[in-house]
Design a protein around this motif. Sequence first.
Motif, PDB file in Angstrom:
ATOM      1  N   ALA A  72      39.774  35.073  38.918  1.00 12.37           N
ATOM      2  CA  ALA A  72      38.386  35.151  39.387  1.00 12.37           C
ATOM      3  C   ALA A  72      38.334  36.092  40.591  1.00 12.37           C
ATOM      4  O   ALA A  72      39.209  36.047  41.455  1.00 12.37           O
ATOM      5  N   PRO A  73      37.311  36.957  40.654  1.00 11.12           N
ATOM      6  CA  PRO A  73      37.233  37.896  41.778  1.00 11.12           C
ATOM      7  C   PRO A  73      36.826  37.177  43.063  1.00 11.12           C
ATOM      8  O   PRO A  73      36.209  36.116  43.028  1.00 11.12           O
ATOM      9  N   SER A  74      37.176  37.773  44.169  1.00 12.74           N
ATOM     10  CA  SER A  74      36.744  37.241  45.458  1.00 12.74           C
ATOM     11  C   SER A  74      35.222  37.378  45.550  1.00 12.74           C
ATOM     12  O   SER A  74      34.628  38.172  44.813  1.00 12.74           O
ATOM     13  N   PRO A  75      34.581  36.641  46.442  1.00 10.49           N
ATOM     14  CA  PRO A  75      33.123  36.783  46.581  1.00 10.49           C
ATOM     15  C   PRO A  75      32.698  38.218  46.899  1.00 10.49           C
ATOM     16  O   PRO A  75      31.675  38.683  46.400  1.00 10.49           O
ATOM     17  N   ALA A  76      33.480  38.922  47.703  1.00  8.76           N
ATOM     18  CA  ALA A  76      33.126  40.310  48.044  1.00  8.76           C
ATOM     19  C   ALA A  76      33.208  41.204  46.812  1.00  8.76           C
ATOM     20  O   ALA A  76      32.324  42.044  46.578  1.00  8.76           O
ATOM     21  N   ILE A  77      34.253  41.038  46.020  1.00  5.69           N
ATOM     22  CA  ILE A  77      34.398  41.837  44.801  1.00  5.69           C
ATOM     23  C   ILE A  77      33.301  41.470  43.804  1.00  5.69           C
ATOM     24  O   ILE A  77      32.712  42.347  43.172  1.00  5.69           O
ATOM     25  N   ALA A  78      33.006  40.194  43.668  1.00 14.33           N
ATOM     26  CA  ALA A  78      31.954  39.759  42.750  1.00 14.33           C
ATOM     27  C   ALA A  78      30.604  40.350  43.162  1.00 14.33           C
ATOM     28  O   ALA A  78      29.817  40.781  42.305  1.00 14.33           O
ATOM     29  N   GLU A  97      47.268  42.795  35.002  1.00  6.59           N
ATOM     30  CA  GLU A  97      46.914  41.683  34.123  1.00  6.59           C
ATOM     31  C   GLU A  97      46.262  40.556  34.920  1.00  6.59           C
ATOM     32  O   GLU A  97      45.264  39.988  34.508  1.00  6.59           O
ATOM     33  N   LEU A  98      46.828  40.237  36.079  1.00 12.15           N
ATOM     34  CA  LEU A  98      46.272  39.180  36.910  1.00 12.15           C
ATOM     35  C   LEU A  98      44.894  39.563  37.432  1.00 12.15           C
ATOM     36  O   LEU A  98      44.004  38.720  37.550  1.00 12.15           O
TER      37      LEU A  98
END
Length: 153
Positions: free
Chosen positions: A53-59, A47-48
């Motif tokens: 918000a995703p980390s910059p790497a994930i984004a 859920e979290l």
Amino acid sequence: MRRSATGRPAASSWAAPRSTPRPRESADRPPPCRIRRRSRPRTLLNELALRAAPSPAIAARRDRGHAIMREIITRAQDAGVLRADWALEDIAFITWSHTRVVEQAAGIAPEAWRRNLALILDGLRAEAAHPLPVPPISADQLNHSLLADPDRG
């Protein structure tokens, strides 16, 4: 596929493979899938992950994945095998509905997901297209719906 020291796919392996079949070949035979029912309900961590918000790497990886998916959609539409009004944001609706079928039918008819997927894929074919009643949702609307609390009407 190249792997990193951790055993995960190397970053460069996320690029769209150039050896993929042409859009018509892909549409005629979906790839073999192995779908297993989740053995436990969605956890707080899951859920979290959806709401944080995703980390910059994930984004960056998400954005790269979206670019690859948009390229695949464009190629298929240009080849005349994917309906012209299909949008990347429509994938969420397909995923949400198909996931529900997989979860609900797993214990009763474990192969029923194959029929559902075939019906979905047939509806995406350009020759099966009829005008849709509304345009696709925007990326902002999709993100809002992903972050919305389903228990709050």
